[in-house]
Design a protein around this motif. Structure first.
Motif, PDB file in Angstrom:
ATOM      1  N   ALA A   1       5.345   1.358   5.818  1.00  0.00           N
ATOM      2  CA  ALA A   1       5.578   0.280   4.856  1.00  0.00           C
ATOM      3  C   ALA A   1       4.408   0.171   3.915  1.00  0.00           C
ATOM      4  N   GLY A   2       4.670  -0.305   2.725  1.00  0.00           N
ATOM      5  CA  GLY A   2       3.606  -0.440   1.742  1.00  0.00           C
ATOM      6  C   GLY A   2       2.726  -1.622   2.049  1.00  0.00           C
ATOM      7  N   PRO A   3       1.481  -1.605   1.548  1.00  0.00           N
ATOM      8  CA  PRO A   3       0.595  -2.729   1.712  1.00  0.00           C
ATOM      9  C   PRO A   3       1.094  -3.911   0.933  1.00  0.00           C
ATOM     10  N   SER A   4       0.675  -5.057   1.330  1.00  0.00           N
ATOM     11  CA  SER A   4       1.128  -6.287   0.676  1.00  0.00           C
ATOM     12  C   SER A   4       0.768  -6.280  -0.790  1.00  0.00           C
ATOM     13  N   ALA A   5       1.707  -6.757  -1.627  1.00  0.00           N
ATOM     14  CA  ALA A   5       1.453  -6.858  -3.063  1.00  0.00           C
ATOM     15  C   ALA A   5       0.940  -8.242  -3.437  1.00  0.00           C
ATOM     16  N   ASP A   6       0.628  -9.060  -2.446  1.00  0.00           N
ATOM     17  CA  ASP A   6       0.122 -10.402  -2.725  1.00  0.00           C
ATOM     18  C   ASP A   6      -1.180 -10.308  -3.504  1.00  0.00           C
ATOM     19  N   ALA A   7      -1.280 -11.109  -4.573  1.00  0.00           N
ATOM     20  CA  ALA A   7      -2.412 -10.989  -5.487  1.00  0.00           C
ATOM     21  C   ALA A   7      -3.744 -11.171  -4.782  1.00  0.00           C
ATOM     22  N   GLY A   8      -3.808 -11.995  -3.745  1.00  0.00           N
ATOM     23  CA  GLY A   8      -5.080 -12.288  -3.137  1.00  0.00           C
ATOM     24  C   GLY A   8      -5.413 -11.431  -1.936  1.00  0.00           C
ATOM     25  N   SER A   9      -4.521 -10.568  -1.519  1.00  0.00           N
ATOM     26  CA  SER A   9      -4.732  -9.789  -0.301  1.00  0.00           C
ATOM     27  C   SER A   9      -5.527  -8.523  -0.575  1.00  0.00           C
ATOM     28  N   VAL A  10      -6.157  -8.020   0.466  1.00  0.00           N
ATOM     29  CA  VAL A  10      -6.854  -6.739   0.413  1.00  0.00           C
ATOM     30  C   VAL A  10      -6.013  -5.746   1.205  1.00  0.00           C
ATOM     31  N   PRO A  11      -5.569  -4.637   0.599  1.00  0.00           N
ATOM     32  CA  PRO A  11      -4.712  -3.688   1.308  1.00  0.00           C
ATOM     33  C   PRO A  11      -5.352  -3.176   2.593  1.00  0.00           C
ATOM     34  N   ASP A  12      -4.542  -3.017   3.602  1.00  0.00           N
ATOM     35  CA  ASP A  12      -4.966  -2.460   4.884  1.00  0.00           C
ATOM     36  C   ASP A  12      -5.060  -0.945   4.726  1.00  0.00           C
ATOM     37  N   MET A  13      -6.280  -0.412   4.732  1.00  0.00           N
ATOM     38  CA  MET A  13      -6.484   1.010   4.470  1.00  0.00           C
ATOM     39  C   MET A  13      -5.838   1.908   5.521  1.00  0.00           C
ATOM     40  N   SER A  14      -5.601   1.380   6.709  1.00  0.00           N
ATOM     41  CA  SER A  14      -4.954   2.207   7.725  1.00  0.00           C
ATOM     42  C   SER A  14      -3.508   2.513   7.368  1.00  0.00           C
TER      43      SER A  14
ATOM     44  N   GLY B   1      -7.001  -3.069 -15.630  1.00  0.00           N
ATOM     45  CA  GLY B   1      -5.877  -3.087 -16.548  1.00  0.00           C
ATOM     46  C   GLY B   1      -4.511  -3.183 -15.921  1.00  0.00           C
ATOM     47  N   LEU B   2      -4.433  -3.604 -14.652  1.00  0.00           N
ATOM     48  CA  LEU B   2      -3.143  -3.723 -13.969  1.00  0.00           C
ATOM     49  C   LEU B   2      -2.915  -5.167 -13.531  1.00  0.00           C
ATOM     50  N   PRO B   3      -1.645  -5.581 -13.444  1.00  0.00           N
ATOM     51  CA  PRO B   3      -1.358  -6.952 -13.000  1.00  0.00           C
ATOM     52  C   PRO B   3      -1.930  -7.237 -11.628  1.00  0.00           C
ATOM     53  N   ALA B   4      -2.364  -8.464 -11.413  1.00  0.00           N
ATOM     54  CA  ALA B   4      -2.989  -8.842 -10.145  1.00  0.00           C
ATOM     55  C   ALA B   4      -2.024  -8.720  -8.978  1.00  0.00           C
ATOM     56  N   GLY B   5      -0.719  -8.803  -9.237  1.00  0.00           N
ATOM     57  CA  GLY B   5       0.242  -8.789  -8.149  1.00  0.00           C
ATOM     58  C   GLY B   5       0.480  -7.434  -7.516  1.00  0.00           C
ATOM     59  N   LEU B   6      -0.022  -6.361  -8.127  1.00  0.00           N
ATOM     60  CA  LEU B   6       0.169  -5.035  -7.535  1.00  0.00           C
ATOM     61  C   LEU B   6      -0.763  -4.844  -6.336  1.00  0.00           C
ATOM     62  N   PRO B   7      -0.331  -4.045  -5.329  1.00  0.00           N
ATOM     63  CA  PRO B   7      -1.264  -3.703  -4.246  1.00  0.00           C
ATOM     64  C   PRO B   7      -2.438  -2.920  -4.836  1.00  0.00           C
ATOM     65  N   LYS B   8      -3.644  -3.410  -4.660  1.00  0.00           N
ATOM     66  CA  LYS B   8      -4.786  -2.862  -5.384  1.00  0.00           C
ATOM     67  C   LYS B   8      -6.021  -2.756  -4.498  1.00  0.00           C
ATOM     68  N   LEU B   9      -6.566  -1.543  -4.435  1.00  0.00           N
ATOM     69  CA  LEU B   9      -7.801  -1.342  -3.687  1.00  0.00           C
ATOM     70  C   LEU B   9      -8.968  -1.955  -4.448  1.00  0.00           C
ATOM     71  N   ARG B  10      -9.942  -2.450  -3.702  1.00  0.00           N
ATOM     72  CA  ARG B  10     -11.209  -2.868  -4.297  1.00  0.00           C
ATOM     73  C   ARG B  10     -12.160  -1.675  -4.247  1.00  0.00           C
ATOM     74  N   TRP B  11     -13.097  -1.660  -5.187  1.00  0.00           N
ATOM     75  CA  TRP B  11     -14.003  -0.515  -5.243  1.00  0.00           C
ATOM     76  C   TRP B  11     -14.817  -0.382  -3.952  1.00  0.00           C
ATOM     77  N   TRP B  12     -15.118  -1.520  -3.306  1.00  0.00           N
ATOM     78  CA  TRP B  12     -15.911  -1.441  -2.080  1.00  0.00           C
ATOM     79  C   TRP B  12     -15.136  -0.797  -0.930  1.00  0.00           C
ATOM     80  N   GLN B  13     -13.821  -0.611  -1.115  1.00  0.00           N
ATOM     81  CA  GLN B  13     -13.026   0.039  -0.074  1.00  0.00           C
ATOM     82  C   GLN B  13     -13.047   1.566  -0.171  1.00  0.00           C
ATOM     83  N   LEU B  14     -13.638   2.108  -1.220  1.00  0.00           N
ATOM     84  CA  LEU B  14     -13.636   3.564  -1.389  1.00  0.00           C
ATOM     85  C   LEU B  14     -14.208   4.334  -0.189  1.00  0.00           C
ATOM     86  N   PRO B  15     -15.296   3.857   0.457  1.00  0.00           N
ATOM     87  CA  PRO B  15     -15.778   4.601   1.635  1.00  0.00           C
ATOM     88  C   PRO B  15     -14.724   4.764   2.728  1.00  0.00           C
TER      89      PRO B  15
END
Length: 363
Positions: free
Chosen positions: A5-18, A57-71
């Motif tokens: 399943a896809g990660p949550s598209a909730d604007a305030g959530s942080v995608p589960d990298m697993s 440049g993308l809407p906040a509602g999309l599932p979006k990684l934060r830069w600190w999650q890159l590692p």
């Protein structure tokens, strides 16, 4: 299809990298056709595969990684498969190559190409390092020197649909005339706005029931171009029948209000506007730029003229202005074509098939 399943598209959530198995980078702040593709596709893809975007440049509602999650990309997701980095621009291919070959992150690299020109040597070098390449149409694929899969863009048939309410009629706009012909998008020479204006100056005096509507942004570097078009219109005495509306709140309603849509671009990567018109049951006259000629069935859903050929474009438009009933019939045929061949779901499924092929090949 992947079962995750896809990660949550909730604007305030942080995608589960697993659970993230596909990353769709967007390394351009300004809105573009590529950005629009990501915005439309990712929510649909997220229902069947773990996917997240990365970049501005993308809407906040999309599932979006934060830069600190890159590692986290050094660790594979729970499925054990390498993540797919799906680039659509050179800068995103560079980013993927750096992450994979310099930082040694376990990634597969996929690239979608829409360009219709010979690629520069550096771009060819980047493309050769991709594990799968998608072309958005046959013509774009002809410029690739590597094996590729053609996946045409689709259109959201829920968002773009035929007229349903009184607000969807041209009468609701309050503008003069019985019918409208529209040209939507950024106002600039590349988009052929001048070709459309010249066609309208030639045709509208003989077609008093029709009004021309132009929507879209005029950026500072193209302001003189737009001002010149307005001077031509004024000189022809057609200021009340060839109207610049600027950026409108909801372009979807205008596809339903016009009886003919014109896409006169001199060049395009792909060009989604004819599909949006077809999904709205509006026939299309277009140049043969981008993928337009691969969308339109000549004499059935619209007509195609050579890019930059104002005479041919004017003649093609004139046939519809002469015969509004033909426009209505061809609009209905275009809707059938859009539903049969250009559903957004079809595009998402074809892209996921490419992902599955890469995963199967890569172990």
């Amino acid at each position: 299809m992947s079962g995750s399943a896809g990660p949550s598209a909730d604007a305030g959530s942080v995608p589960d990298m697993s659970r993230v198995e596909v990353i769709a980078p967007n390394f351009k702040q300004r809105l573009s056709g590529v950005t629009s593709t990501i915005v439309q596709l990712v929510p649909l893809q997220a229902s069947t595969v773990g996917i997240a975007t990365l970049g501005p440049g993308l809407p906040a509602g999309l599932p979006k990684l934060r830069w600190w999650q890159l590692p986290s990309l050094w660790r594979r997701p729970a499925s054990g498969r390498k993540r797919i980095w799906h680039a659509r621009r050179n800068v995103e291919m560079i980013g993927g190559i750096f992450l994979k070959h310099v930082l040694r992150m376990p990634l597969h690299l996929v690239f979608t190409s829409a360009a219709q020109r010979d690629h520069r040597p550096f771009t060819k070098w980047l493309i050769r390092r991709m594990e799968a390449v998608i072309a958005t149409n046959v013509r774009s694929g002809s410029f690739l020197d590597v094996p590729h899969t053609v996946v045409m863009h689709g259109v959201d048939l829920e968002a773009f649909h035929p007229a349903r309410t009184a607000d969807d009629t041209f009468a609701a706009s309050g503008l003069p005339g019985k019918y409208a012909v529209g040209c939507f998008g950024r106002v600039r020479a590349q988009k052929g706005t001048d070709l459309f204006v010249d066609a309208m100056i030639a045709l509208l005096p003989g077609h008093p029931d029709w009004t021309a509507v132009i929507t879209g942004r005029v950026t500072a570097e193209h302001q003189n171009f737009a001002d010149e078009l307005k001077r031509r219109i004024a000189a022809a005495g057609l200021e009340k029948r060839i109207l610049f509306l600027g950026e409108v709140p909801d372009i979807k309603a205008w596809y339903r209000r016009v009886s003919l849509y014109v896409a006169p671009s001199r060049n395009e990567g792909f060009g989604l506007t004819p599909l949006e018109a077809m999904a709205s049951a509006t026939p299309v006259v277009a140049s043969d730029a981008g993928a337009y000629a691969e969308m339109i069935v000549e004499g059935r859903t619209g007509s195609v003229a050579a890019a930059g050929d104002g005479v041919a474009l004017t003649a093609a438009i004139g046939r519809y202005l002469d015969n509004p009933e033909m426009a209505r019939v061809h609009g209905e045929e275009g809707l059938v074509q859009a539903r049969a061949c250009f559903r957004l779901e079809r595009e998402a499924a074809a892209i996921e098939n490419v992902y599955e092929t890469v995963w199967a090949r890569g172990g």
